[in-house]
Design a protein around this motif. Sequence first.
Motif, mmCIF file in Angstrom:
data_model
loop_
_atom_site.group_PDB
_atom_site.id
_atom_site.type_symbol
_atom_site.label_atom_id
_atom_site.label_comp_id
_atom_site.label_asym_id
_atom_site.label_seq_id
_atom_site.Cartn_x
_atom_site.Cartn_y
_atom_site.Cartn_z
ATOM 1 N N ASP A 127 -45.034 3.558 -37.194
ATOM 2 C CA ASP A 127 -45.967 2.907 -35.900
ATOM 3 C C ASP A 127 -46.916 3.835 -35.359
ATOM 4 O O ASP A 127 -46.705 4.958 -35.311
ATOM 5 C CB ASP A 127 -44.633 3.001 -35.001
ATOM 6 N N PRO A 128 -48.169 3.176 -35.452
ATOM 7 C CA PRO A 128 -49.356 4.000 -35.128
ATOM 8 C C PRO A 128 -49.101 4.574 -33.805
ATOM 9 O O PRO A 128 -49.906 5.403 -33.248
ATOM 10 C CB PRO A 128 -50.448 3.058 -35.036
ATOM 11 N N ALA A 129 -48.153 4.080 -33.026
ATOM 12 C CA ALA A 129 -48.091 4.710 -31.584
ATOM 13 C C ALA A 129 -47.587 6.251 -31.761
ATOM 14 O O ALA A 129 -47.865 7.187 -30.817
ATOM 15 C CB ALA A 129 -47.026 3.830 -30.612
ATOM 16 N N PHE A 130 -46.737 6.488 -32.697
ATOM 17 C CA PHE A 130 -46.124 7.796 -33.101
ATOM 18 C C PHE A 130 -47.186 8.628 -33.478
ATOM 19 O O PHE A 130 -47.283 9.764 -33.213
ATOM 20 C CB PHE A 130 -45.217 7.462 -33.952
ATOM 21 N N TYR A 131 -48.304 7.929 -34.349
ATOM 22 C CA TYR A 131 -49.300 9.047 -34.831
ATOM 23 C C TYR A 131 -50.022 9.619 -33.422
ATOM 24 O O TYR A 131 -50.444 10.701 -33.571
ATOM 25 C CB TYR A 131 -50.134 7.911 -35.580
ATOM 26 N N GLU A 132 -50.410 8.597 -32.515
ATOM 27 C CA GLU A 132 -50.970 9.186 -31.391
ATOM 28 C C GLU A 132 -50.209 10.121 -30.753
ATOM 29 O O GLU A 132 -50.924 11.306 -30.344
ATOM 30 C CB GLU A 132 -51.326 7.997 -30.470
ATOM 31 N N ARG A 133 -48.877 10.005 -30.556
ATOM 32 C CA ARG A 133 -48.115 11.200 -30.195
ATOM 33 C C ARG A 133 -47.898 12.519 -30.932
ATOM 34 O O ARG A 133 -47.770 13.507 -30.358
ATOM 35 C CB ARG A 133 -46.594 10.441 -30.078
ATOM 36 N N ALA A 134 -48.023 12.312 -32.239
ATOM 37 C CA ALA A 134 -48.291 13.397 -33.082
ATOM 38 C C ALA A 134 -49.590 14.279 -32.616
ATOM 39 O O ALA A 134 -49.391 15.630 -32.490
ATOM 40 C CB ALA A 134 -48.380 13.168 -34.753
ATOM 41 N N TRP A 135 -50.546 13.519 -32.497
ATOM 42 C CA TRP A 135 -51.761 14.294 -32.077
ATOM 43 C C TRP A 135 -51.695 14.672 -30.624
ATOM 44 O O TRP A 135 -51.969 15.974 -30.391
ATOM 45 C CB TRP A 135 -53.193 13.402 -32.046
ATOM 46 N N GLY A 136 -51.012 14.197 -29.694
ATOM 47 C CA GLY A 136 -50.849 14.690 -28.543
ATOM 48 C C GLY A 136 -49.760 15.935 -28.481
ATOM 49 O O GLY A 136 -50.112 16.942 -27.889
ATOM 50 N N GLY A 137 -48.749 15.848 -29.399
ATOM 51 C CA GLY A 137 -48.048 17.186 -29.293
ATOM 52 C C GLY A 137 -48.863 18.321 -29.945
ATOM 53 O O GLY A 137 -48.390 19.451 -29.769
ATOM 54 N N ILE A 138 -49.816 17.966 -30.804
ATOM 55 C CA ILE A 138 -50.588 18.990 -31.360
ATOM 56 C C ILE A 138 -51.286 19.890 -30.060
ATOM 57 O O ILE A 138 -51.617 21.113 -30.157
ATOM 58 C CB ILE A 138 -51.449 18.787 -32.466
ATOM 59 N N ILE A 139 -51.828 18.976 -29.231
ATOM 60 C CA ILE A 139 -52.437 19.591 -28.015
ATOM 61 C C ILE A 139 -51.558 20.480 -27.324
ATOM 62 O O ILE A 139 -51.876 21.604 -27.086
ATOM 63 C CB ILE A 139 -53.052 18.315 -27.281
ATOM 64 N N ILE A 140 -50.293 19.988 -27.113
ATOM 65 C CA ILE A 140 -49.306 20.942 -26.360
ATOM 66 C C ILE A 140 -49.268 22.168 -27.090
ATOM 67 O O ILE A 140 -49.272 23.180 -26.793
ATOM 68 C CB ILE A 140 -47.904 20.306 -26.111
#
Lengths: 265, 454
Positions: free
Chosen positions: B418-431
């Motif tokens: 799901d592309p929604a998880f892809y976005e969360r992966a990038w968000g996780g990288i920010i954290i």
Amino acid sequence: MNDMTVVEKTVETQRTKIAARNVNVYYGDSHAIKDVNVEIEDKTVTAFIGPSGCGKSTFLRCLNRMNDTIGTCRVTGDILLEGEDIYDKRVDPVQLRAQVGMVFQKPNPFPKSIYDNVAYGPRIHGLAKNKAELDEIVEKSLRRGAIWNEVKDRLHSPGTGLSGGQQQRLCIARAVATEPEVLLMDEPCSALDPIATAQVEELIDELRENYSVVIVTHSMQQAARVSQKTAFFHLGNLVEFGPTGQIFTNPEDPRTESYITGRIG
Amino acid sequence: MTDHNQTPAEGDAPKRKHGASLLQLTDRTKRRNAAETRFKAYGIAAIGVGLLMLVVLVTTIVGKGLGAFQQTFVTLEVALLEDKLDKNGNRDIEDIKKVTTFGYAPIIRAAMETKVETLGIESALKGKDMADILSKDAAATLREYVIANPDQIGQTVEFAFLAQSRVDGYLKGRVTRESIANDKNISAEQLDFVDQLIEAGTVKKTFNLAFILGADASDARPEAAGMGVSMLGSLFMMLVVLALALPIGVAASIYLEEFAPQNWLTDIIEVNISNLAAVPSIVFGILGLAVFINYMHLPTSAPLVGGLVLTLMTLPTIIISTRASLKAVPPSIRDAALGVGASKMQSVFHHVLPLAAPGILTGTIIGLAQALGETAPLLLIGMVGFIASNAPDSIASGLLSPNSAMPAQIYEWAKRADPAFYERAWGGIIILLIFLVTMNTLAVILRRRFERRW
């Protein structure tokens, strides 16, 4: 001070404090000190002079076993302090160094307060029972180091903030705080300006009243000014040892004469 | 005899070796200057390339990941009907718990229908399709609320429910009417409906704290997934690393640097420590798998095991930096301490170690930061557990119960379809990067602050 006054310097013979017999020092394969015999007297300033690399500092560091910290260094022969061999297996160098204090070439105060610098030795050796006694020792040592008047108002400011000459006198105060019997000084003035040097030299002369002082120096004038006995080292050999006046005015060995007149060095 | 009474020589000035005049550059000087200018240009170009990469990296991460910190919510007034949620009417918590999330679905549907009615929105959608724009997590959220506040049964409560990931993507521009042509999760009619709700102010995109503090969620509910639990996993691992690597590393370095004799054995140890620092982290991972899990039977996926593996990996870094900072303490300080009769150990612990401490601390923080970002060894020991639970209830369970870690969680999300998880992966990288940058900044500040006090 005129160098020529050394001739009139009175030399009273004191009892022997340190006696070195047939001392040889090796750094790995190189033979740094060759068969040195010397007797260092109590309440006397003994100067070691000689060209760079002649072994005078090495020999000085043998007297309180500071060479033990160098892995490849090996010492043979006997060095007796009050008749006891300091290289005996039973001797703990730490205990020895409390009795044979040392002042180094470069002023090296601990990066702590002036008070703590001086109090460190007495603290680790348990010389003071309480704070009042420790304060007393610190004051006495700083007075002996001829620096009390300059620092008494800022005992708790860092020792590294003092000038070079003050730092060196602080180091001397630190060395005398542990009540040593012998004080070794390895070119104590080489990093100091002439005014600070004069102050330290004056101090060395005063210290003679209580201690046996051994000083390594590159300055022959300094040796002449402060010492009663002088030893001349050359290429690891003790060439000549005698009263300072005699060494500087009437040396027996031609090498001593050459060095003093500036032909070798 | 003096050297100062020489009279200047008469006649022609002697021929000068380095050109006729100082005011004219010789060819050789020109060539040298040109070479220097060229080198400076190369240097500036190299720095420029580096900076460009950094800018690209940061803008990409921020651009792709910032969306994860915002989430679409649908605000509904939910009537918590007593006859559905607590048939006996005695507010017995056990009875209330018997109602599953399926029992809550009609309530939410009803709330959605009421909302549409009060707003006067005309839509051909049936109630179920309208409610489908909410996350599958909505019923669970509501159930948790009711169990926590049984006294609210019978009242009407306002709730902000998560919208499902397609709706969220629609508001973030990731989902369009074209892209959902073959999508079973959402229809064009539902998007029209969402448009109407947006106009009415019922659907809104706001900051999503649950992404930072929440737990991971299953494949069907990417909108509910958060970093919180894996952050705890990383925290417990770092505790293990700090508790083990710092004392072991510092003790080893002090011994090697100050006490150990210089011989072939210590030389071998030294070379090996340097080599260990260069060993790929996955090697430590498989070592941990073999030793800690297969041989010692420690639980898989546990932060304790992760921490042990990362300790092995961090030790060389800490030892090397500690030895470097011990070496940087001038020998004169050691001499001074020995000279007043301190023992070797007193000189080290009273004087050398305090001076080396900032360096040791800096090295430790950098080692920890390195461990925090390490992924490969964690994959091998299974620290990619799917943990949908909340915080562990004790330190022991935090160390021993399965968990994930921040980088492993990012990897896990990046893997999902799901592309929604892809976005969360990038968000996780920010954290993760915020943690790393903070730690490294702390290290730099410490180093600056306490540098060279002697």
